[in-house]
Design an enzyme around this catalytic site. Structure first.
Site, PDB file in Angstrom:
ATOM      1  N   SER A 260      -6.282  -4.576 -18.460  1.00 26.08           N
ATOM      2  CA  SER A 260      -7.370  -4.241 -18.875  1.00 26.08           C
ATOM      3  C   SER A 260      -7.902  -4.583 -20.228  1.00 26.08           C
ATOM      4  CB  SER A 260      -7.365  -2.701 -18.713  1.00 26.08           C
ATOM      5  OG  SER A 260      -8.466  -2.166 -19.357  1.00 26.08           O
TER       6      SER A 260
ATOM      7  N   ASP B  19       5.320   2.123  -2.765  1.00 27.83           N
ATOM      8  CA  ASP B  19       4.965   2.810  -3.746  1.00 27.83           C
ATOM      9  C   ASP B  19       5.815   2.300  -4.948  1.00 27.83           C
ATOM     10  OD1 ASP B  19       5.014   5.033  -5.627  1.00 27.83           O
ATOM     11  OD2 ASP B  19       5.721   6.610  -4.172  1.00 27.83           O
TER      12      ASP B  19
ATOM     13  N   LYS C 142      -1.438   0.033 -20.797  1.00 21.90           N
ATOM     14  CA  LYS C 142      -1.849  -1.385 -20.287  1.00 21.90           C
ATOM     15  C   LYS C 142      -1.499  -2.369 -21.743  1.00 21.90           C
ATOM     16  CE  LYS C 142      -3.763  -1.063 -16.382  1.00 21.90           C
ATOM     17  NZ  LYS C 142      -3.042  -1.622 -15.183  1.00 21.90           N
TER      18      LYS C 142
ATOM     19  N   SER D 297       0.881  -1.041   0.013  1.00 17.52           N
ATOM     20  CA  SER D 297       0.016   0.042   0.037  1.00 17.52           C
ATOM     21  C   SER D 297       0.770   1.186  -0.009  1.00 17.52           C
ATOM     22  CB  SER D 297      -0.848   0.085   1.060  1.00 17.52           C
ATOM     23  OG  SER D 297      -1.700   1.296   1.200  1.00 17.52           O
TER      24      SER D 297
ATOM     25  N   ASN E 191      -0.766  -5.130  -9.225  1.00 18.12           N
ATOM     26  CA  ASN E 191      -2.224  -4.854  -9.334  1.00 18.12           C
ATOM     27  C   ASN E 191      -2.360  -3.168  -9.186  1.00 18.12           C
ATOM     28  OD1 ASN E 191      -5.330  -4.810  -8.739  1.00 18.12           O
ATOM     29  ND2 ASN E 191      -4.641  -3.650  -6.836  1.00 18.12           N
TER      30      ASN E 191
END
Length: 247
Positions: A143, A63, A170, A37, A90
């Site tokens: 995606s 990060d 992507k 995170s 992700n």
């Protein structure tokens, strides 16, 4: 050290949305979750929720745009385990959906920093730990917007979303994944999209203001499938929750 019998997974951007739901699902299967995170407070809050649900979780400040942060993350994970079974890249950003005529290099670069350079930075740093696993897997969360087949189909809504940064980032991520898969056959590298390409549906997340038609759980089906591949599973494939997606 974590229990060496547990499967371990690092999930970038794991404090919310698809990342958090993937962490919950794999954690409930008995995996050790390293929850990456960028925002430490949100990461701790997310980890607390998972722990309350019985998941073994370690919050990892991470990060993906920072070499220093990624190096620190490797050191922290090494304090708990001598291998990493699964890496799920992700973390991502949609950018500002700037029209092509108005897009600048700065706009493109800011999106690539997270969506392209981030997965490369994290993958490179964690390769030694992945190579120490018996059946290492890397899942890139992409995606349908990164698919030439999808973007050039006029029936697909994304074909009418005129921007440069997100879709091209992507597409680059997809190519990077294939090249990793070809060069490193001892590790499974695969691409997941959280949508349903054939049905022109996508998952409801913060990135799309929760306008998607699929639940976040449905959106993680393809990610979880690739994360849980067995030793004989494929490498270098692109799937959604229904099956293969055209490149």
């Amino acid at each position: 050290m974590t229990n060496s019998e547990r499967t371990s997974v690092l999930i970038t951007g794991g404090n919310k949305g698809l990342g958090f739901e993937t962490a919950r699902r794999l954690g409930e299967e008995g995996w050790t979750v390293f929850l990456g995170s960028r925002d430490e407070d949100r990461g701790r809050a997310a980890a607390g929720k998972l722990t309350a649900g019985g998941v073994e979780v370690v919050m990892v400040p991470l990060d993906v745009t920072s070499d220093e942060s990624v190096a620190d993350a490797v050191r922290l994970v090494r304090e708990h385990t001598d291998r990493l079974d699964v890496l799920i890249n992700n973390a991502g950003t949609p950018g500002r959906v700037v029209a092509p005529a108005d897009a600048t290099v700065d706009e493109i670069h800011s999106v690539y920093e997270t969506n392209v350079y981030g997965p490369i930075r994290v993958t490179h740093a964690f390769l030694p730990l992945l190579r120490a696993a018996d059946n290492p897997r890397v899942v890139m969360v992409s995606s349908g917007g990164g698919s030439f087949a999808v973007v050039t189909d006029p029936e697909q809504p994304v074909s009418r979303m005129h921007e440069l940064a997100y879709s091209s980032s992507k597409a680059a991520l997809n190519m990077i994944t294939v090249r990793y898969a070809q060069a490193l056959p001892e590790i499974k590298f695969n691409v997941a999209t959280p949508g349903e390409v054939a049905n022109r549906k996508f998952a409801a997340t913060d990135m799309n203001n929760h306008t998607g038609q699929l639940t976040v759980t449905e959106g993680t089906d393809s990610i979880v499938r690739l994360a849980t591949l067995g030793p004989d599973g494929p490498s270098g494939i692109f799937i959604d929750r229904l099956g293969p997606v055209g490149w």
